[in-house]
Design a protein around this motif. Structure first.
Motif, PDB file in Angstrom:
ATOM      1  N   GLN A  61     -11.165   1.350  -7.042  1.00  0.00           N
ATOM      2  CA  GLN A  61      -9.962   1.827  -7.033  1.00  0.00           C
ATOM      3  C   GLN A  61      -9.216   1.386  -8.328  1.00  0.00           C
ATOM      4  N   LYS A 100      -0.580   2.940  -5.921  1.00  0.00           N
ATOM      5  CA  LYS A 100      -1.364   2.111  -6.825  1.00  0.00           C
ATOM      6  C   LYS A 100      -1.033   2.595  -8.310  1.00  0.00           C
ATOM      7  N   GLN A 148       0.351   8.244  -6.304  1.00  0.00           N
ATOM      8  CA  GLN A 148       0.287   7.163  -5.376  1.00  0.00           C
ATOM      9  C   GLN A 148       0.924   5.840  -5.636  1.00  0.00           C
ATOM     10  N   GLN A 196     -19.482   4.381  -3.953  1.00  0.00           N
ATOM     11  CA  GLN A 196     -18.136   4.643  -3.035  1.00  0.00           C
ATOM     12  C   GLN A 196     -18.697   5.072  -1.515  1.00  0.00           C
ATOM     13  N   ASP A 199      -9.025   4.517 -10.309  1.00  0.00           N
ATOM     14  CA  ASP A 199      -8.326   5.883  -9.855  1.00  0.00           C
ATOM     15  C   ASP A 199      -7.485   6.348 -10.640  1.00  0.00           C
ATOM     16  N   LYS A 212       0.800  -1.043   0.022  1.00  0.00           N
ATOM     17  CA  LYS A 212       0.017   0.167  -0.061  1.00  0.00           C
ATOM     18  C   LYS A 212       0.748   1.149   0.300  1.00  0.00           C
TER      19      LYS A 212
END
Length: 363
Positions: free
Chosen positions: A232, A49, A47, A209, A235, A25
């Motif tokens: 996600q 991700k 990020q 969400q 995203d 993460k």
């Protein structure tokens, strides 16, 4: 591995295998002079991700690291396929091998289905494979429920929770061809999701969400279920991928949902199958191979077990001994670019090889 701090080192590249760390993460790679300048910018401002997704797609190079990773994924998929077939006990393998699938080539089809791909998908969700499957029987007993459960299981296993690929299944009779695979802005893309009213993609994601937050509060835990787990995956996307029919309606919004417009019902006999991915074309093909095998298994099981009313004349006819091994027909579907140049033809001569030991393919 949940947290990784390699800031201010002398790294020149990041291994693609990092993308296979599902619990990672937090990752800090700032202060490294990476060869891939785009990736260097990302590690300084994006990020974790987004960085992992970039690595998963192989960055710009898609060199040896990506090839090695593809090989690992292939072995993993093959292992899962063996597991799904009960470790291949001899008598079961011999029985399953009687499953028949006949391929109808484009040249033999008077009205072949074509999917046109717009250039915009390249940066969002580049890969798509499609085909038509005719002759399924979802009427007996809980056949439809088992079909939907099978699709969910494939999403969990071979599709790795939709992170590498997403399956969409449609009632062919409700699909208005020709189809276009393209991208639309979140505030422009409209879809009627399964079991919901028509809504813009941006509002759908916001709604999901809120539902996810409510779900967490009620169950007092971090995990959520259903579509909420996949939010996600979009995203940071400025545009969303979608499959649009001839009437301009969005019938698929991967990796989130299909449309109510082409929903499969008990009466459905012919399917339009679609697999998309932002990882690779081969993953799409491997998932499609497995999907066809699983549908063939369910179809034969439904006929053999006579799940349902014995008084239904149509079912009695289908259950006749001569019909148990009638082949499902797989119609080839061409995926072309906007100029009509062929990008993908499925199934080609080399497709369905991953399930060849379990399926007899009449080419």
């Amino acid at each position: 591995l949940q947290s990784l701090d390699l800031a201010n080192n002398q790294l020149r590249e990041l291994p693609a295998a990092l993308a296979d760390c599902p619990r990672l993460k937090e990752a800090n790679f700032r202060g490294n002079q990476l060869r891939d300048k785009r990736l260097e910018k990302m590690v300084n401002g994006c990020q974790t991700k987004a960085i992992l997704e970039y690595l998963r797609a192989g960055g710009r190079g898609k060199g040896k690291a990506e090839s090695a990773r593809e090989e690992v994924r292939k072995k993993k998929r093959e292992k899962q396929q063996k597991k799904d077939t009960g470790d291949g006990e001899q008598d079961e393998v011999e029985e399953v091998s009687k499953l028949l699938v006949k391929i109808l080539h484009v040249s033999e089809n008077p009205a072949p289905l074509v999917v046109k791909v717009s250039p915009g998908v390249k940066d969002v969700r580049a890969f798509i494979v499609c085909c038509v499957l005719k002759g399924v029987n979802l009427k007996p007993g809980n056949a439809l429920k088992r079909f939907l459960t099978m699709q969910t299981k494939l999403h969990e296993d071979i599709c790795e929770k939709r992170t590498v690929a997403t399956i969409a299944t449609h009632d062919l009779q409700l699909v208005k061809a020709p189809l276009t695979y393209s991208v639309q802005r979140p505030d422009e893309l409209k879809i009627m999701p399964l079991g919901r009213k028509e809504i813009k993609a941006k509002d759908l994601l916001r709604q999901l969400q809120l539902e996810a937050e409510e779900q967490r509060k009620q169950k007092k835990r971090q995990n959520v279920s259903g579509l909420h787990r996949y939010l996600q995956l979009l995203d940071g996307k400025d545009n969303y991928p979608c499959l649009v029919d001839a009437e301009g309606a969005v019938i698929s919004f991967p990796p989130i949902t299909n449309s109510e417009k082409t929903k499969i019902r008990k009466e459905t006999r012919d399917l339009f199958l679609e697999v998309t991915s932002d990882t690779s074309l081969q993953i799409c093909k491997d998932v499609m191979d497995t999907l066809i095998l699983k549908i063939a298994e369910l179809n034969r099981s439904a006929l053999e077990n006579k799940e349902g009313s014995g008084s239904d004349m149509e079912l009695d006819a289908l259950h006749g001994p001569g019909n148990l091994h009638l082949p499902l027909v797989v119609e080839q579907v061409r995926v072309v670019d906007t100029d009509g140049n062929l990008k993908v033809l499925y199934p080609s001569k080399t497709d369905l090889a991953t399930v060849s030991s379990l399926l007899t393919v009449i080419r």
